[in-house]
Design a protein around this motif. Structure first.
Motif, PDB file in Angstrom:
ATOM      1  N   LYS A  47      41.454  16.457 -21.133  1.00 34.87           N
ATOM      2  CA  LYS A  47      41.274  17.893 -21.351  1.00 34.87           C
ATOM      3  C   LYS A  47      42.506  18.450 -22.064  1.00 34.87           C
ATOM      4  CE  LYS A  47      40.372  22.175 -18.986  1.00 34.87           C
ATOM      5  NZ  LYS A  47      40.190  22.856 -17.724  1.00 34.87           N
ATOM      6  N   GLY A  48      42.283  19.314 -23.040  1.00 36.29           N
ATOM      7  CA  GLY A  48      43.395  19.931 -23.746  1.00 36.29           C
ATOM      8  C   GLY A  48      42.960  20.487 -25.082  1.00 36.29           C
ATOM      9  N   ILE A  49      43.922  20.730 -25.925  1.00 39.93           N
ATOM     10  CA  ILE A  49      43.667  21.305 -27.244  1.00 39.93           C
ATOM     11  C   ILE A  49      43.617  20.179 -28.266  1.00 39.93           C
ATOM     12  CG2 ILE A  49      44.609  22.805 -29.036  1.00 39.93           C
ATOM     13  CD1 ILE A  49      45.859  24.463 -26.772  1.00 39.93           C
ATOM     14  N   PRO A  50      42.502  20.060 -28.990  1.00 36.92           N
ATOM     15  CA  PRO A  50      42.372  18.986 -29.983  1.00 36.92           C
ATOM     16  C   PRO A  50      43.408  19.113 -31.100  1.00 36.92           C
ATOM     17  CG  PRO A  50      40.264  20.081 -29.604  1.00 36.92           C
ATOM     18  CD  PRO A  50      41.304  20.889 -28.911  1.00 36.92           C
ATOM     19  N   LEU A  51      43.861  17.963 -31.554  1.00 33.26           N
ATOM     20  CA  LEU A  51      44.810  17.868 -32.659  1.00 33.26           C
ATOM     21  C   LEU A  51      44.299  16.750 -33.556  1.00 33.26           C
ATOM     22  CD1 LEU A  51      47.527  19.045 -33.582  1.00 33.26           C
ATOM     23  CD2 LEU A  51      48.646  17.247 -32.289  1.00 33.26           C
ATOM     24  N   THR A  52      44.037  17.058 -34.816  1.00 33.35           N
ATOM     25  CA  THR A  52      43.358  16.105 -35.688  1.00 33.35           C
ATOM     26  C   THR A  52      44.272  15.476 -36.728  1.00 33.35           C
ATOM     27  OG1 THR A  52      42.736  17.753 -37.326  1.00 33.35           O
ATOM     28  CG2 THR A  52      41.223  17.465 -35.462  1.00 33.35           C
ATOM     29  N   ILE A  53      43.767  14.416 -37.325  1.00 33.90           N
ATOM     30  CA  ILE A  53      44.469  13.760 -38.434  1.00 33.90           C
ATOM     31  C   ILE A  53      44.655  14.737 -39.588  1.00 33.90           C
ATOM     32  CG2 ILE A  53      44.237  11.951 -40.182  1.00 33.90           C
ATOM     33  CD1 ILE A  53      42.831  10.251 -38.032  1.00 33.90           C
ATOM     34  N   VAL A  54      43.649  15.551 -39.837  1.00 31.74           N
ATOM     35  CA  VAL A  54      43.714  16.534 -40.927  1.00 31.74           C
ATOM     36  C   VAL A  54      44.885  17.497 -40.715  1.00 31.74           C
ATOM     37  CG1 VAL A  54      42.483  18.465 -42.008  1.00 31.74           C
ATOM     38  CG2 VAL A  54      41.255  16.379 -41.417  1.00 31.74           C
ATOM     39  N   GLU A  55      45.196  17.801 -39.448  1.00 32.17           N
ATOM     40  CA  GLU A  55      46.302  18.714 -39.141  1.00 32.17           C
ATOM     41  C   GLU A  55      47.674  18.035 -39.244  1.00 32.17           C
ATOM     42  OE1 GLU A  55      44.819  21.803 -35.896  1.00 32.17           O
ATOM     43  OE2 GLU A  55      44.280  19.730 -35.388  1.00 32.17           O
ATOM     44  N   GLY A  56      47.671  16.697 -39.288  1.00 29.26           N
ATOM     45  CA  GLY A  56      48.927  15.976 -39.423  1.00 29.26           C
ATOM     46  C   GLY A  56      49.156  14.896 -38.382  1.00 29.26           C
TER      47      GLY A  56
END
Length: 104
Positions: A47-56
């Motif tokens: 559970k948490g805030i997603p962080l993507t490859i696109v964001e770095g």
């Protein structure tokens, strides 16, 4: 010196083992040589805030706001990237929501 919103690689000491592991984390703030961070995991089921490859991110990950701790500035190995304004606002709002109980 890391700043709020930086995604870093740092040595993190785990309380259950006492060992230091190199992990990604989000800098919440730095003060007097101490860096308050939120852990980041690549486990998509967390559970948490997603962080993507696109964001770095190196791989799709999750910022775990239930895993906040303080490390010494010397344990910060490198800054990987800085969150965009929208993601920083999302982290801020989520933290405020979780701390709402202190406001009563």
């Amino acid at each position: 010196m890391p700043r709020a919103g930086d995604v870093i690689i740092a040595g993190v000491q785990y309380t259950d083992t006492g060992k230091v592991k190199v992990r990604p984390a989000l800098v919440l703030f730095e003060e007097y040589g101490n860096v308050v961070i939120a852990g980041i995991t690549s486990n998509p089921r967390m559970k948490g805030i997603p962080l993507t490859i696109v964001e770095g991110a190196v791989k799709d990950s999750v910022i775990k706001l239930n895993y906040i701790f303080t490390i010494s500035n010397e344990l910060v190995l490198k800054v990987v990237f800085h969150l965009n304004e929208d993601k920083k606002r999302l982290v801020y709002n989520e933290l405020c929501d979780r701390l709402e109980g202190l406001n009563s």
